[in-house]
Design a protein around this motif. Structure first.
Motif, short mmCIF file in Angstrom:
data_model
loop_
_atom_site.label_atom_id
_atom_site.label_comp_id
_atom_site.label_asym_id
_atom_site.label_seq_id
_atom_site.Cartn_x
_atom_site.Cartn_y
_atom_site.Cartn_z
N UNK A 151 5.47 14.31 -9.65
CA UNK A 151 4.12 15.23 -10.18
C UNK A 151 2.92 13.90 -11.32
N UNK A 152 3.70 13.55 -12.11
CA UNK A 152 2.96 12.28 -13.11
C UNK A 152 3.25 10.95 -12.71
N UNK A 153 3.82 10.44 -12.01
CA UNK A 153 3.74 8.96 -11.95
C UNK A 153 3.00 8.89 -10.19
N UNK A 154 2.41 9.88 -8.89
CA UNK A 154 2.54 9.78 -8.37
C UNK A 154 1.08 10.68 -8.07
N UNK A 155 -0.03 10.88 -9.39
CA UNK A 155 -1.43 11.52 -9.18
C UNK A 155 -1.60 9.97 -9.13
N UNK A 156 -3.05 10.65 -8.06
CA UNK A 156 -3.90 8.91 -8.26
C UNK A 156 -5.06 8.65 -9.50
N UNK A 157 -4.42 9.65 -10.52
CA UNK A 157 -6.01 9.07 -11.89
C UNK A 157 -6.13 7.46 -11.61
N UNK A 158 -4.71 7.72 -12.22
CA UNK A 158 -4.20 5.53 -12.65
C UNK A 158 -3.61 4.90 -11.73
N UNK A 159 -3.93 3.66 -11.74
CA UNK A 159 -2.87 2.35 -10.96
C UNK A 159 -1.47 2.74 -11.37
N UNK A 160 -0.89 1.77 -10.88
CA UNK A 160 0.33 1.77 -11.00
C UNK A 160 0.44 1.09 -12.54
N UNK A 161 -0.97 0.11 -12.39
CA UNK A 161 -0.09 -0.72 -13.48
C UNK A 161 -1.10 -0.07 -15.00
N UNK A 162 -1.27 0.03 -14.51
CA UNK A 162 -2.14 1.28 -15.98
C UNK A 162 -0.93 2.23 -15.97
N UNK A 163 -0.46 3.23 -15.66
CA UNK A 163 0.89 3.63 -15.93
C UNK A 163 1.88 3.45 -16.53
N UNK A 164 2.07 1.98 -15.90
CA UNK A 164 3.39 0.74 -16.70
C UNK A 164 2.90 0.54 -17.97
N UNK A 165 1.38 -0.06 -18.84
CA UNK A 165 0.88 0.13 -19.12
C UNK A 165 0.49 1.81 -20.96
N UNK A 166 0.64 2.54 -20.21
CA UNK A 166 0.55 3.37 -21.11
C UNK A 166 1.87 3.94 -21.60
N UNK A 167 2.97 3.97 -19.96
CA UNK A 167 4.12 4.17 -20.37
C UNK A 167 4.42 3.35 -22.12
N UNK A 168 4.71 2.19 -21.46
CA UNK A 168 5.37 1.56 -22.21
C UNK A 168 4.39 1.65 -23.98
N UNK A 169 3.13 1.44 -24.01
CA UNK A 169 2.85 1.78 -24.98
C UNK A 169 3.58 3.32 -25.79
#
Length: 138
Positions: free
Chosen positions: A50-68
């Motif tokens: 539901x979240x990581x598969x959304x189109x709004x952020x790239x996988x790179x951006x999701x990685x950075x948010x997640x790590x923060x």
């Protein structure tokens, strides 16, 4: 967010495998028991489907948010896991350095310091950390 027909689970499992890698997911699945089966389904559907598969952020951006967020919360094992995943999402060691500087300002130097230690060790272990310029030793 189950959809009743398994599409969210299947989408989540595909995303989870793309980000974390087959070896990691296979190990997690092999360790699954009746005790944590519902939890594993929940994170596969909720976080990955539901979240990581959304189109709004790239996988790179999701990685950075997640790590923060993980660093700010002091979740060191998850920081290491998601640091390893950056090899699949396109986030670079320089990206991680910038994120951890933000963590230091907004979440505190102690949590950032520990996250830097974890990220640095994880990058070293994977051969993704370049020595500093003029640094002949590690």
């Amino acid at each position: 967010m189950a959809d009743g027909n398994g599409q969210t689970y299947d989408r989540g499992m595909a995303t989870r495998r793309r980000v974390l890698g087959d070896a990691h997911v296979d190990r997690a699945e092999a360790c699954k028991t009746g005790f944590d089966d519902d939890f594993q389904r929940f994170i596969t559907e909720g976080a990955w489907g539901s979240v990581w598969s959304r189109p709004g952020l790239t996988p790179r951006e999701r990685s950075l948010v997640t790590l923060a967020l993980l660093a700010a919360g002091g979740h060191h094992e998850e920081v290491a896991m998601h640091t390893r995943a950056t090899a699949n999402t396109g986030a670079t060691p320089d990206d991680l350095k910038e994120v951890l500087l933000h963590v230091a300002v907004y979440a505190g130097v102690p949590v950032a310091n520990e996250a830097i230690r974890v990220v640095k060790q994880t990058l070293e272990d994977s051969g993704r950390l370049e020595p500093a310029a003029g640094d002949g030793q590690r």
